[in-house]
Design an enzyme around this catalytic site. Structure first.
Site, PDB file in Angstrom:
ATOM      1  N   HIS A   1      -3.856   2.140   7.944  1.00  0.00           N
ATOM      2  CA  HIS A   1      -3.532   3.514   8.091  1.00  0.00           C
ATOM      3  C   HIS A   1      -4.310   4.291   9.064  1.00  0.00           C
ATOM      4  O   HIS A   1      -3.718   5.089   9.664  1.00  0.00           O
ATOM      5  CB  HIS A   1      -3.897   3.842   6.434  1.00  0.00           C
ATOM      6  CG  HIS A   1      -3.173   3.341   5.518  1.00  0.00           C
ATOM      7  ND1 HIS A   1      -1.718   3.049   5.322  1.00  0.00           N
ATOM      8  CD2 HIS A   1      -3.696   2.713   4.300  1.00  0.00           C
ATOM      9  CE1 HIS A   1      -1.282   2.764   4.183  1.00  0.00           C
ATOM     10  NE2 HIS A   1      -2.327   2.458   3.559  1.00  0.00           N
TER      11      HIS A   1
ATOM     12  N   HIS B   1      -6.769  -3.100   5.430  1.00  0.00           N
ATOM     13  CA  HIS B   1      -5.743  -2.319   4.745  1.00  0.00           C
ATOM     14  C   HIS B   1      -5.882  -0.935   5.188  1.00  0.00           C
ATOM     15  O   HIS B   1      -4.898  -0.139   5.884  1.00  0.00           O
ATOM     16  CB  HIS B   1      -5.649  -2.412   3.145  1.00  0.00           C
ATOM     17  CG  HIS B   1      -4.651  -1.528   2.786  1.00  0.00           C
ATOM     18  ND1 HIS B   1      -3.312  -2.289   2.203  1.00  0.00           N
ATOM     19  CD2 HIS B   1      -4.672  -0.338   2.276  1.00  0.00           C
ATOM     20  CE1 HIS B   1      -2.759  -1.059   1.850  1.00  0.00           C
ATOM     21  NE2 HIS B   1      -3.343  -0.123   1.665  1.00  0.00           N
ATOM     22  N   GLU B   2      -7.068  -0.240   5.109  1.00  0.00           N
ATOM     23  CA  GLU B   2      -7.350   0.894   5.241  1.00  0.00           C
ATOM     24  C   GLU B   2      -7.387   1.160   6.761  1.00  0.00           C
ATOM     25  O   GLU B   2      -6.976   2.194   7.441  1.00  0.00           O
ATOM     26  CB  GLU B   2      -8.676   1.496   4.663  1.00  0.00           C
ATOM     27  CG  GLU B   2      -8.743   1.606   3.152  1.00  0.00           C
ATOM     28  CD  GLU B   2      -7.405   2.310   2.412  1.00  0.00           C
ATOM     29  OE1 GLU B   2      -7.069   3.212   3.154  1.00  0.00           O
ATOM     30  OE2 GLU B   2      -6.951   1.818   1.355  1.00  0.00           O
TER      31      GLU B   2
END
Length: 359
Positions: A21, A17-18
């Protein structure tokens, strides 16, 4: 060992997920100060060849990517300011924020597609895997039976199980009480269809009426296109259920269905213990739920950042940060409320019936 594997699965979802980003921020030219697994205080930190610091926090509740200028009032060196988050155009901010949930959603799609391609899509009926002793199903069912219909109604495995659970005891349910009306089962056994009538009993451990058997769906093989379609259907069902439960947070019945990290971890641990397919399926569900929840339009969730970036684009000029801060308090309160409800339900379930992958 299952505890370790479940924890590694959770960490993988957080990192991916990170990483979404992180990669998107780098791609559009933003300055990433830190990539951290878990939250501060930091236990370990190190710096690579570039400008980004990598770290591992001591509070295992997620992770984060720190991008310079996420607060427009943050004081930054002059050479950094052009690459600050709030100095970028709205579309760039939207791309960076959406990248995290998108990774989770795409990962869930890939997992479901592979599992369906390997095992096929569920059809009507349920195949009996195990019959539990000293429960009503014993004597009426044997492993290998295919339950074709319940009370004359066909459907998928879960639908048939729910229909069985509707047969209630007279009055208030008590441990071991029998249903007033028996369940009529249409069973395919050795090529022939046989009929059985069995009265379910109330199981206090599961808090529902049961016949006492473990089943699995009946599958048929499909190609890549069919697997992708089945994956989309599965994702839509999970999305609808997740949104409905959160939207009905003030409904006592729906509120009890919300669970948090503890419950998700326990289910993942049980799935790892069961088999690889079950573990991947549960991780796919968690990944999809993580992506969906993060898209809710409330700060500090990713969807909140997207909402205000879109609002700025529509308005034609920047939204005052003070307005976003005030709105953020509401979103933060909602996130805390969901976390508390989920954690409380997890504890109640663990201290009561517990989490079960089988029925």
């Amino acid at each position: 060992m299952t505890f370790v594997l479940a924890a590694l699965g959770f960490m993988a979802l957080i990192i991916l997920h990170e990483l979404g980003h992180f990669v998107a921020a780098k791609a559009v030219g933003m300055r990433v100060e830190r990539f951290s697994l878990f939250f501060p205080p930091l236990a370990f930190r190190w710096k690579g060849k570039g400008e980004t610091e990598y770290a591992i926090g001591m509070i295992p509740l997620g992770g984060y990517v720190k991008i310079s200028g996420m607060n427009p009032h943050e004081e930054l060196p002059e050479e950094v300011q052009p690459r600050a988050y709030y100095r970028q155009k709205p579309w760039k901010r939207i791309v960076v924020i959406l990248a995290g949930p998108l990774v989770n959603i795409v990962l869930a799609f890939a997992i479901f597609t592979v599992l369906i391609l390997d095992g096929g899509v569920a059809t009507n009926g349920a195949s009996v895997v195990k019959v539990e002793r000293n429960l009503p199903a014993m004597g009426a069912l044997v492993p290998g039976d295919k339950i074709v219909a319940v009370d004359g109604k066909t459907g998928a495995s879960d639908a048939l199980a729910k229909r069985i659970a509707t047969h209630a005891c007279p009055g208030k349910p008590k441990p071991g009480c029998q249903a007033k009306v028996p369940v009529r089962l249409d069973i395919r056994r050795d090529g022939a269809v046989v009929h059985e009538s069995v009265r379910p009993t109330y199981d206090p451990n599961f808090k529902k009426m049961r016949l006492g058997f473990i089943s699995e769906p009946v599958f048929r093989p499909v190609g890549v296109a069919g697997a992708a379609q089945g994956s989309v259907r599965q994702m839509w069902q999970v999305t609808s259920l997740t949104v409905t439960r959160i939207a009905k947070i003030f409904d006592p019945v729906q509120r009890k269905q919300l669970h948090g990290v503890v419950g998700s971890y326990e289910i993942a641990r049980q799935a790892v213990k069961l088999n690889l397919s079950a573990a991947l399926f549960v991780l796919g569900l968690i990944s999809l739920s993580l992506g969906i929840v993060n898209l809710f339009p409330f700060l500090p969730l990713d969807g909140g950042h997207v909402f205000w970036a879109v609002a700025e684009k529509v308005r034609g000029k920047a939204i005052p940060f003070s307005v976003m801060e005030r709105a953020g308090f509401v979103g933060f309160a909602l996130v805390i409320l969901l976390a508390v409800i989920g954690f409380t339900n997890d504890l109640n379930t663990l201290s009561g019936p517990g989490f079960h992958l089988s029925r």
